[in-house]
Write an enzyme that holds these catalytic residues in place. Structure first.
Site, PDB file in Angstrom:
ATOM      1  N   GLU A  63     -17.593  -9.939  20.886  1.00  8.08           N
ATOM      2  CA  GLU A  63     -17.375  -8.463  21.652  1.00  8.08           C
ATOM      3  C   GLU A  63     -15.558  -8.752  20.992  1.00  8.08           C
ATOM      4  O   GLU A  63     -14.820  -7.927  21.439  1.00  8.08           O
ATOM      5  CB  GLU A  63     -17.137  -8.386  23.048  1.00  8.08           C
ATOM      6  CG  GLU A  63     -17.118  -7.192  23.740  1.00  8.08           C
ATOM      7  CD  GLU A  63     -16.651  -5.818  23.454  1.00  8.08           C
ATOM      8  OE1 GLU A  63     -18.332  -5.829  23.241  1.00  8.08           O
ATOM      9  OE2 GLU A  63     -16.166  -4.825  23.403  1.00  8.08           O
ATOM     10  N   GLU A  70      -9.767  -3.513  16.623  1.00  7.84           N
ATOM     11  CA  GLU A  70      -9.855  -2.360  16.948  1.00  7.84           C
ATOM     12  C   GLU A  70      -8.608  -2.058  17.266  1.00  7.84           C
ATOM     13  O   GLU A  70      -7.961  -0.851  16.971  1.00  7.84           O
ATOM     14  CB  GLU A  70     -10.620  -1.617  18.740  1.00  7.84           C
ATOM     15  CG  GLU A  70     -12.130  -1.087  18.038  1.00  7.84           C
ATOM     16  CD  GLU A  70     -12.584  -0.965  19.304  1.00  7.84           C
ATOM     17  OE1 GLU A  70     -13.626  -1.001  19.688  1.00  7.84           O
ATOM     18  OE2 GLU A  70     -12.030  -1.517  20.315  1.00  7.84           O
TER      19      GLU A  70
END
Ligand SMILES: Nc1ncnc2c1ncn2[C@@H]1O[C@H](COP(=O)(O)OP(=O)(O)OP(=O)(O)O)[C@@H](O)[C@H]1O
Length: 140
Positions: A63, A70
């Site tokens: 994550e 991102e």
């Protein structure tokens, strides 16, 4: 020593950045805490405890990697872009693979310790996941 302490401080800042901005990371921490807490009450072997710890951490690691990707993509290309979309989708897929892997580990270890389940059920879940990828990925 001071440099090491500074590195830990920067890493802690990074962790709080992920924690404060990523809802999924918070959910994964909550589930991880629950899993680790429950494991304390089960009669697990050392190796099983190790796998449970690994399962929790690998999801948090992936994550974090996803968040980095991102953020890099948003920085270099804030506008809507087909390639950016694909890169972000693949990055999300990394987290999904890690999450399914963790579920497989959980089913194998908790399944045995709580329900006396065969470890094969974990492998069946992994097989289903891989088959779903093959069946639902349309070739272009
Ligand atoms: N700049 C973009 N260009 C094209 N598609 C994008 C772009 N940004 C996001 N997407 C699409 O939206 C999906 C979600 O992206 P987003 O960056 O919002 O991630 P997220 O998982 O919602 O994370 P977060 O909530 O941390 O922002 C991507 O997987 C991609 O398909």
């Amino acid at each position: 020593m001071k440099r090491f302490i500074n590195s830990v401080k920067y890493a802690a800042k990074g962790l709080s950045e992920i924690f404060n901005t990523q809802n999924n990371f918070r959910i994964q921490i909550f589930i991880g805490l629950l899993v680790l807490f429950i494991s304390l009450f089960l009669n697990l072997t050392g190796i099983e405890f190790l796998w449970i710890a690994f399962a929790v951490m690998i999801v948090l690691l992936m994550e974090s990697l996803n968040t980095v990707i991102e953020k890099i993509m948003d920085f270099i290309n804030p506008e809507y872009n087909h390639i950016v979309g694909k890169i972000k989708d693949i990055s999300a897929a990394i987290v999904l693979i890690a999450a399914v892997f963790s579920v497989v580990i959980g089913v194998i270890i908790f399944g045995r310790a709580i329900f006396n389940l065969s470890p094969k059920y974990g492998i069946i879940i992994a097989i289903i996941f891989l088959v779903i990828i093959v069946l639902f990925s349309k070739r272009r």
